[in-house]
Design a protein around this motif. Structure first.
Motif, short mmCIF file in Angstrom:
data_model
loop_
_atom_site.label_atom_id
_atom_site.label_comp_id
_atom_site.label_asym_id
_atom_site.label_seq_id
_atom_site.Cartn_x
_atom_site.Cartn_y
_atom_site.Cartn_z
N LEU A 1 0.84 -1.20 0.00
CA LEU A 1 0.00 0.00 0.00
C LEU A 1 0.87 1.25 0.00
N GLY A 2 1.87 1.28 0.86
CA GLY A 2 2.76 2.43 0.93
C GLY A 2 3.51 2.65 -0.37
N LYS A 3 3.96 1.57 -0.97
CA LYS A 3 4.68 1.67 -2.25
C LYS A 3 3.77 2.25 -3.33
N ARG A 4 2.53 1.79 -3.35
CA ARG A 4 1.58 2.28 -4.36
C ARG A 4 1.27 3.76 -4.15
N ILE A 5 1.07 4.18 -2.92
CA ILE A 5 0.81 5.59 -2.63
C ILE A 5 2.00 6.44 -3.05
N ARG A 6 3.21 5.95 -2.76
CA ARG A 6 4.42 6.67 -3.18
C ARG A 6 4.49 6.78 -4.71
N LEU B 1 -5.03 12.65 -4.19
CA LEU B 1 -4.37 12.17 -5.40
C LEU B 1 -5.31 12.07 -6.60
N LYS B 2 -6.60 12.31 -6.35
CA LYS B 2 -7.63 12.26 -7.40
C LYS B 2 -7.73 10.86 -8.02
N VAL B 3 -7.75 9.84 -7.14
CA VAL B 3 -7.94 8.46 -7.58
C VAL B 3 -9.02 7.82 -6.71
N ARG B 4 -9.58 6.72 -7.21
CA ARG B 4 -10.52 5.94 -6.40
C ARG B 4 -9.72 5.21 -5.32
N ILE B 5 -10.34 4.96 -4.20
CA ILE B 5 -9.63 4.32 -3.09
C ILE B 5 -9.05 2.98 -3.51
N GLY B 6 -9.72 2.24 -4.37
CA GLY B 6 -9.21 0.96 -4.83
C GLY B 6 -7.89 1.07 -5.57
N GLU B 7 -7.65 2.22 -6.20
CA GLU B 7 -6.41 2.42 -6.93
C GLU B 7 -5.21 2.53 -6.00
N LEU B 8 -5.45 2.73 -4.72
CA LEU B 8 -4.36 2.74 -3.75
C LEU B 8 -3.80 1.35 -3.52
N PHE B 9 -4.59 0.33 -3.88
CA PHE B 9 -4.21 -1.05 -3.64
C PHE B 9 -3.75 -1.80 -4.89
N SER B 10 -4.01 -1.22 -6.07
CA SER B 10 -3.58 -1.89 -7.30
C SER B 10 -3.42 -0.85 -8.40
N GLU B 11 -2.76 -1.27 -9.46
CA GLU B 11 -2.52 -0.37 -10.58
C GLU B 11 -3.69 -0.34 -11.55
N ASP B 12 -4.69 -1.17 -11.34
CA ASP B 12 -5.85 -1.23 -12.26
C ASP B 12 -6.87 -0.18 -11.98
#
Length: 67
Positions: A5-10, A56-67
């Motif tokens: 999760l942290g890596k994706r947020i970064r 970040l202007k993304v859906r919360i699910g995008e914090l967990f995956s690149e899709d």
């Protein structure tokens, strides 16, 4: 899971060219708290994840995956 999760947020933050401080301001959260999330040391609440996703202007699910 927390490290991923942290890596994706970064990754999302870097894609915007934002510093940790800029992202913290946009999410109305403390910079050190968000740094801990990015390092996988913090277990953020859903409320915090919603603030981060909104900044970040993304859906919360995008914090967990690149899709």
């Amino acid at each position: 899971l927390l490290k991923a999760l942290g890596k994706r947020i970064r990754e999302l933050r870097d894609a915007k060219g934002w510093s940790q401080e800029r992202r913290a301001e946009a999410a109305y959260l403390d910079r050190s708290y968000l740094a801990g999330i990015e390092r996988g040391l913090r277990n953020p609440s859903v409320r915090s994840l919603l603030k981060i996703a909104g900044a970040l202007k993304v859906r919360i699910g995008e914090l967990f995956s690149e899709d």
